[in-house]
Write a protein that holds these residues in place. Sequence first.
Motif, PDB file in Angstrom:
ATOM      1  N   HIS A   1       0.860  -1.182   0.000  1.00 46.69           N
ATOM      2  CA  HIS A   1       0.000   0.000   0.000  1.00 46.69           C
ATOM      3  C   HIS A   1       0.900   1.237   0.000  1.00 46.69           C
ATOM      4  O   HIS A   1       2.127   1.140   0.189  1.00 46.69           O
ATOM      5  CB  HIS A   1      -0.956  -0.011   1.202  1.00 46.69           C
ATOM      6  N   GLY A   2       0.311   2.381  -0.239  1.00 48.33           N
ATOM      7  CA  GLY A   2       1.068   3.613  -0.429  1.00 48.33           C
ATOM      8  C   GLY A   2       2.059   3.946   0.664  1.00 48.33           C
ATOM      9  O   GLY A   2       3.226   4.241   0.390  1.00 48.33           O
ATOM     10  N   TYR A   3       1.617   3.923   1.913  1.00 52.23           N
ATOM     11  CA  TYR A   3       2.524   4.292   2.999  1.00 52.23           C
ATOM     12  C   TYR A   3       3.691   3.317   3.090  1.00 52.23           C
ATOM     13  O   TYR A   3       4.826   3.720   3.354  1.00 52.23           O
ATOM     14  CB  TYR A   3       1.772   4.369   4.333  1.00 52.23           C
ATOM     15  N   ALA A   4       3.451   2.042   2.819  1.00 51.33           N
ATOM     16  CA  ALA A   4       4.533   1.049   2.828  1.00 51.33           C
ATOM     17  C   ALA A   4       5.537   1.341   1.721  1.00 51.33           C
ATOM     18  O   ALA A   4       6.744   1.149   1.904  1.00 51.33           O
ATOM     19  CB  ALA A   4       3.968  -0.359   2.689  1.00 51.33           C
ATOM     20  N   VAL A   5       5.054   1.818   0.576  1.00 53.74           N
ATOM     21  CA  VAL A   5       5.956   2.188  -0.515  1.00 53.74           C
ATOM     22  C   VAL A   5       6.840   3.354  -0.078  1.00 53.74           C
ATOM     23  O   VAL A   5       8.058   3.349  -0.298  1.00 53.74           O
ATOM     24  CB  VAL A   5       5.171   2.543  -1.806  1.00 53.74           C
ATOM     25  N   ILE A   6       6.248   4.354   0.561  1.00 54.57           N
ATOM     26  CA  ILE A   6       7.010   5.504   1.063  1.00 54.57           C
ATOM     27  C   ILE A   6       8.115   5.035   2.002  1.00 54.57           C
ATOM     28  O   ILE A   6       9.272   5.462   1.880  1.00 54.57           O
ATOM     29  CB  ILE A   6       6.073   6.513   1.769  1.00 54.57           C
ATOM     30  N   GLU A   7       7.778   4.150   2.921  1.00 54.11           N
ATOM     31  CA  GLU A   7       8.769   3.638   3.875  1.00 54.11           C
ATOM     32  C   GLU A   7       9.842   2.802   3.182  1.00 54.11           C
ATOM     33  O   GLU A   7      11.021   2.891   3.510  1.00 54.11           O
ATOM     34  CB  GLU A   7       8.082   2.800   4.950  1.00 54.11           C
ATOM     35  N   ASP A   8       9.434   1.991   2.216  1.00 49.75           N
ATOM     36  CA  ASP A   8      10.369   1.125   1.504  1.00 49.75           C
ATOM     37  C   ASP A   8      11.372   1.954   0.709  1.00 49.75           C
ATOM     38  O   ASP A   8      12.577   1.680   0.710  1.00 49.75           O
ATOM     39  CB  ASP A   8       9.605   0.169   0.589  1.00 49.75           C
ATOM     40  N   VAL A   9      10.893   2.985   0.034  1.00 49.48           N
ATOM     41  CA  VAL A   9      11.785   3.864  -0.735  1.00 49.48           C
ATOM     42  C   VAL A   9      12.781   4.543   0.198  1.00 49.48           C
ATOM     43  O   VAL A   9      13.978   4.604  -0.095  1.00 49.48           O
ATOM     44  CB  VAL A   9      10.979   4.885  -1.561  1.00 49.48           C
ATOM     45  N   ALA A  10      12.325   5.019   1.330  1.00 49.10           N
ATOM     46  CA  ALA A  10      13.237   5.652   2.294  1.00 49.10           C
ATOM     47  C   ALA A  10      14.290   4.647   2.761  1.00 49.10           C
ATOM     48  O   ALA A  10      15.477   4.984   2.865  1.00 49.10           O
ATOM     49  CB  ALA A  10      12.452   6.212   3.476  1.00 49.10           C
TER      50      ALA A  10
ATOM     51  N   GLU B   1      -0.908  -2.187 -11.092  1.00 49.74           N
ATOM     52  CA  GLU B   1      -2.360  -2.354 -10.985  1.00 49.74           C
ATOM     53  C   GLU B   1      -2.705  -2.561  -9.527  1.00 49.74           C
ATOM     54  O   GLU B   1      -1.837  -2.872  -8.700  1.00 49.74           O
ATOM     55  CB  GLU B   1      -2.836  -3.525 -11.838  1.00 49.74           C
ATOM     56  N   VAL B   2      -3.973  -2.385  -9.226  1.00 50.76           N
ATOM     57  CA  VAL B   2      -4.445  -2.614  -7.861  1.00 50.76           C
ATOM     58  C   VAL B   2      -4.478  -4.117  -7.619  1.00 50.76           C
ATOM     59  O   VAL B   2      -5.034  -4.875  -8.418  1.00 50.76           O
ATOM     60  CB  VAL B   2      -5.830  -1.985  -7.632  1.00 50.76           C
ATOM     61  N   ASP B   3      -3.858  -4.530  -6.538  1.00 51.29           N
ATOM     62  CA  ASP B   3      -3.845  -5.939  -6.153  1.00 51.29           C
ATOM     63  C   ASP B   3      -5.081  -6.261  -5.328  1.00 51.29           C
ATOM     64  O   ASP B   3      -5.766  -7.238  -5.580  1.00 51.29           O
ATOM     65  CB  ASP B   3      -2.576  -6.241  -5.349  1.00 51.29           C
ATOM     66  N   ARG B   4      -5.354  -5.400  -4.353  1.00 49.92           N
ATOM     67  CA  ARG B   4      -6.526  -5.584  -3.487  1.00 49.92           C
ATOM     68  C   ARG B   4      -6.755  -4.315  -2.687  1.00 49.92           C
ATOM     69  O   ARG B   4      -5.912  -3.436  -2.640  1.00 49.92           O
ATOM     70  CB  ARG B   4      -6.340  -6.773  -2.552  1.00 49.92           C
ATOM     71  N   GLU B   5      -7.911  -4.263  -2.049  1.00 49.99           N
ATOM     72  CA  GLU B   5      -8.244  -3.148  -1.160  1.00 49.99           C
ATOM     73  C   GLU B   5      -8.776  -3.712   0.136  1.00 49.99           C
ATOM     74  O   GLU B   5      -9.396  -4.770   0.142  1.00 49.99           O
ATOM     75  CB  GLU B   5      -9.310  -2.249  -1.803  1.00 49.99           C
ATOM     76  N   GLU B   6      -8.508  -2.989   1.211  1.00 53.75           N
ATOM     77  CA  GLU B   6      -9.062  -3.376   2.508  1.00 53.75           C
ATOM     78  C   GLU B   6      -9.317  -2.112   3.315  1.00 53.75           C
ATOM     79  O   GLU B   6      -8.730  -1.060   3.052  1.00 53.75           O
ATOM     80  CB  GLU B   6      -8.113  -4.329   3.254  1.00 53.75           C
ATOM     81  N   VAL B   7     -10.204  -2.226   4.280  1.00 53.16           N
ATOM     82  CA  VAL B   7     -10.491  -1.099   5.152  1.00 53.16           C
ATOM     83  C   VAL B   7      -9.760  -1.319   6.470  1.00 53.16           C
ATOM     84  O   VAL B   7      -9.889  -2.368   7.102  1.00 53.16           O
ATOM     85  CB  VAL B   7     -12.013  -0.943   5.390  1.00 53.16           C
ATOM     86  N   VAL B   8      -8.952  -0.318   6.839  1.00 56.17           N
ATOM     87  CA  VAL B   8      -8.181  -0.368   8.081  1.00 56.17           C
ATOM     88  C   VAL B   8      -8.496   0.907   8.847  1.00 56.17           C
ATOM     89  O   VAL B   8      -8.279   2.008   8.341  1.00 56.17           O
ATOM     90  CB  VAL B   8      -6.662  -0.465   7.800  1.00 56.17           C
ATOM     91  N   GLN B   9      -9.028   0.759  10.048  1.00 58.42           N
ATOM     92  CA  GLN B   9      -9.408   1.902  10.887  1.00 58.42           C
ATOM     93  C   GLN B   9     -10.274   2.891  10.099  1.00 58.42           C
ATOM     94  O   GLN B   9     -10.021   4.079  10.068  1.00 58.42           O
ATOM     95  CB  GLN B   9      -8.175   2.591  11.454  1.00 58.42           C
TER      96      GLN B   9
ATOM     97  N   ARG C   1     -10.472   3.451   7.037  1.00 62.55           N
ATOM     98  CA  ARG C   1      -9.860   4.064   5.862  1.00 62.55           C
ATOM     99  C   ARG C   1      -9.532   2.977   4.838  1.00 62.55           C
ATOM    100  O   ARG C   1      -9.098   1.894   5.200  1.00 62.55           O
ATOM    101  CB  ARG C   1      -8.577   4.802   6.246  1.00 62.55           C
ATOM    102  N   LEU C   2      -9.739   3.336   3.582  1.00 61.77           N
ATOM    103  CA  LEU C   2      -9.452   2.393   2.509  1.00 61.77           C
ATOM    104  C   LEU C   2      -7.941   2.307   2.294  1.00 61.77           C
ATOM    105  O   LEU C   2      -7.264   3.318   2.162  1.00 61.77           O
ATOM    106  CB  LEU C   2     -10.117   2.843   1.209  1.00 61.77           C
ATOM    107  N   ARG C   3      -7.426   1.105   2.277  1.00 65.51           N
ATOM    108  CA  ARG C   3      -6.009   0.858   1.996  1.00 65.51           C
ATOM    109  C   ARG C   3      -5.945   0.064   0.695  1.00 65.51           C
ATOM    110  O   ARG C   3      -6.475  -1.033   0.610  1.00 65.51           O
ATOM    111  CB  ARG C   3      -5.368   0.086   3.147  1.00 65.51           C
TER     112      ARG C   3
END
Length: 109
Positions: free
Chosen positions: A18-27, A55-63, A65-67
């Motif tokens: 998911h997006g935030y994980a990509v941000i962390e991985d790049v850092a 492409e989108v692999d999957r979506e889930e709702v966490v707290q 919010r859509l992830r």
Amino acid sequence: MREPTFLVLTALAGDPQHGYAVIEDVARMTDGRVRLRAGTLYAALDRLRGEGLIEVDREEVVQSRLRRYYRLTGLGERRLGEESDRLRSQATIADRRLKARHTLGGATA
């Protein structure tokens, strides 16, 4: 290919993220040298989807919010491989020239 694009595709070359994980991985991959901002990342993700590289692999709702998780497509994998080859070739040229410079005594302190 611009560096942020290369890094996002590289982050997605493993498991879907998911997006935030990509941000962390790049850092992590760049030892903190590149820090993507959320707005920049999500614009890049939309562009890369439009180009068919991810492409989108999957979506889930966490707290409440859509992830959304993303993954590389076959085209994305090929483009990342081509760019990796290009960068490797450029690095090889730079290494050869630096070695030749030192061999010829052209290095300065």
